[in-house]
Design a protein around this motif. Structure first.
Motif, PDB file in Angstrom:
ATOM      1  N   ILE A  62       0.813  -1.219   0.000  1.00 24.87           N
ATOM      2  CA  ILE A  62       0.000   0.000   0.000  1.00 24.87           C
ATOM      3  C   ILE A  62       0.846   1.269   0.000  1.00 24.87           C
ATOM      4  O   ILE A  62       0.587   2.180  -0.759  1.00 24.87           O
ATOM      5  N   VAL A  63       1.871   1.339   0.840  1.00 30.25           N
ATOM      6  CA  VAL A  63       2.708   2.551   0.851  1.00 30.25           C
ATOM      7  C   VAL A  63       4.184   2.171   0.977  1.00 30.25           C
ATOM      8  O   VAL A  63       4.532   1.271   1.722  1.00 30.25           O
ATOM      9  N   GLN A  64       5.002   2.845   0.196  1.00 30.65           N
ATOM     10  CA  GLN A  64       6.457   2.759   0.316  1.00 30.65           C
ATOM     11  C   GLN A  64       6.931   4.119   0.799  1.00 30.65           C
ATOM     12  O   GLN A  64       6.482   5.156   0.305  1.00 30.65           O
ATOM     13  N   GLU A  65       7.852   4.115   1.747  1.00 31.98           N
ATOM     14  CA  GLU A  65       8.366   5.357   2.319  1.00 31.98           C
ATOM     15  C   GLU A  65       9.830   5.523   1.925  1.00 31.98           C
ATOM     16  O   GLU A  65      10.609   4.579   2.026  1.00 31.98           O
ATOM     17  N   TYR A  66      10.177   6.729   1.511  1.00 31.63           N
ATOM     18  CA  TYR A  66      11.545   7.050   1.116  1.00 31.63           C
ATOM     19  C   TYR A  66      11.966   8.308   1.866  1.00 31.63           C
ATOM     20  O   TYR A  66      11.293   9.330   1.772  1.00 31.63           O
ATOM     21  N   PRO A  84     -12.243   2.323   2.614  1.00 37.19           N
ATOM     22  CA  PRO A  84     -11.381   3.411   3.078  1.00 37.19           C
ATOM     23  C   PRO A  84     -10.879   3.236   4.514  1.00 37.19           C
ATOM     24  O   PRO A  84      -9.851   3.788   4.886  1.00 37.19           O
ATOM     25  N   GLU A  85     -11.596   2.461   5.332  1.00 40.25           N
ATOM     26  CA  GLU A  85     -11.142   2.218   6.701  1.00 40.25           C
ATOM     27  C   GLU A  85      -9.769   1.562   6.730  1.00 40.25           C
ATOM     28  O   GLU A  85      -9.014   1.723   7.687  1.00 40.25           O
ATOM     29  N   GLU A  86      -9.436   0.818   5.672  1.00 42.05           N
ATOM     30  CA  GLU A  86      -8.109   0.205   5.597  1.00 42.05           C
ATOM     31  C   GLU A  86      -7.023   1.273   5.600  1.00 42.05           C
ATOM     32  O   GLU A  86      -5.921   1.045   6.107  1.00 42.05           O
ATOM     33  N   MET A  87      -7.313   2.430   5.043  1.00 39.13           N
ATOM     34  CA  MET A  87      -6.355   3.533   5.044  1.00 39.13           C
ATOM     35  C   MET A  87      -6.156   4.081   6.456  1.00 39.13           C
ATOM     36  O   MET A  87      -5.065   4.494   6.823  1.00 39.13           O
ATOM     37  N   GLU A  88      -7.228   4.059   7.257  1.00 36.01           N
ATOM     38  CA  GLU A  88      -7.112   4.522   8.635  1.00 36.01           C
ATOM     39  C   GLU A  88      -6.198   3.600   9.421  1.00 36.01           C
ATOM     40  O   GLU A  88      -5.449   4.054  10.286  1.00 36.01           O
ATOM     41  N   GLU A  89      -6.230   2.314   9.100  1.00 33.51           N
ATOM     42  CA  GLU A  89      -5.383   1.350   9.797  1.00 33.51           C
ATOM     43  C   GLU A  89      -3.902   1.631   9.577  1.00 33.51           C
ATOM     44  O   GLU A  89      -3.083   1.318  10.444  1.00 33.51           O
ATOM     45  N   ILE A  90      -3.540   2.192   8.431  1.00 34.45           N
ATOM     46  CA  ILE A  90      -2.123   2.496   8.189  1.00 34.45           C
ATOM     47  C   ILE A  90      -1.777   3.939   8.575  1.00 34.45           C
ATOM     48  O   ILE A  90      -0.644   4.363   8.392  1.00 34.45           O
ATOM     49  N   GLY A  91      -2.757   4.658   9.122  1.00 34.31           N
ATOM     50  CA  GLY A  91      -2.507   6.024   9.580  1.00 34.31           C
ATOM     51  C   GLY A  91      -2.292   7.009   8.442  1.00 34.31           C
ATOM     52  O   GLY A  91      -1.396   7.848   8.481  1.00 34.31           O
ATOM     53  N   TYR A  92      -3.165   6.937   7.427  1.00 35.39           N
ATOM     54  CA  TYR A  92      -2.998   7.767   6.230  1.00 35.39           C
ATOM     55  C   TYR A  92      -2.886   9.254   6.544  1.00 35.39           C
ATOM     56  O   TYR A  92      -2.170   9.988   5.871  1.00 35.39           O
TER      57      TYR A  92
END
Length: 149
Positions: A62-66, A84-92
């Motif tokens: 879902i997200v890569q951080e650089y 969209p709740e899945e995005m809340e789980e990753i702290g969007y």
């Protein structure tokens, strides 16, 4: 703004110019069919930010951080998001409202979570103009905000 590119290198360079101009807290949505060059464009943005580590599509994470550039880059691929709740789980919201640059592929899937001020990048192919031809539209950002002042 509309731009035509005729090779992956030109698409990369356009992304790089965007990355060089990127400001903290900017959010870019990136739309286009599979295989249109979204990852090539993203690699350009990363290069423009001074990121040296390899950039890949975050399809399964879902997200890569650089973090090794002048600003952090958060590259999202939300294609697999069902709710969209899945995005809340990753702290969007920490990403969207932080000091880094967010680049979100398939952003229409989380439209209700997106802030009002963002920059929309759309990449399209036109096979009649050649295999590597791309039409890239960039909407929003400084140009639009400055017209309102």
């Amino acid at each position: 703004m509309k731009t035509e590119t005729w090779s992956p290198e030109e698409t990369f360079q356009l992304g790089k110019r965007l990355g060089e101009q990127a400001q903290p807290g900017q959010i870019y949505t990136l739309s286009g069919d599979l295989g249109v060059g979204k990852t090539v464009f993203t690699k350009g943005v990363a290069a423009g930010l001074g990121i040296r580590e390899p950039v890949s599509s975050p399809t399964f994470t879902i997200v890569q951080e650089y973090y090794d550039g002048r600003l952090p880059l958060y590259h999202f691929d939300v294609y697999r998001i069902e709710d969209p709740e899945e995005m809340e789980e990753i702290g969007y919201d920490d990403y969207f409202f932080g000091d880094g640059v967010c680049l979100i592929e398939w952003a229409d899937r989380i439209r209700e979570l997106l802030p009002e001020h963002l920059i929309r990048v759309t990449i399209e192919k036109d096979p009649e103009k050649g295999f590597d031809y791309r039409l890239i539209r960039i909407e929003g950002g400084a140009e639009d905000e400055n017209t309102g002042n």
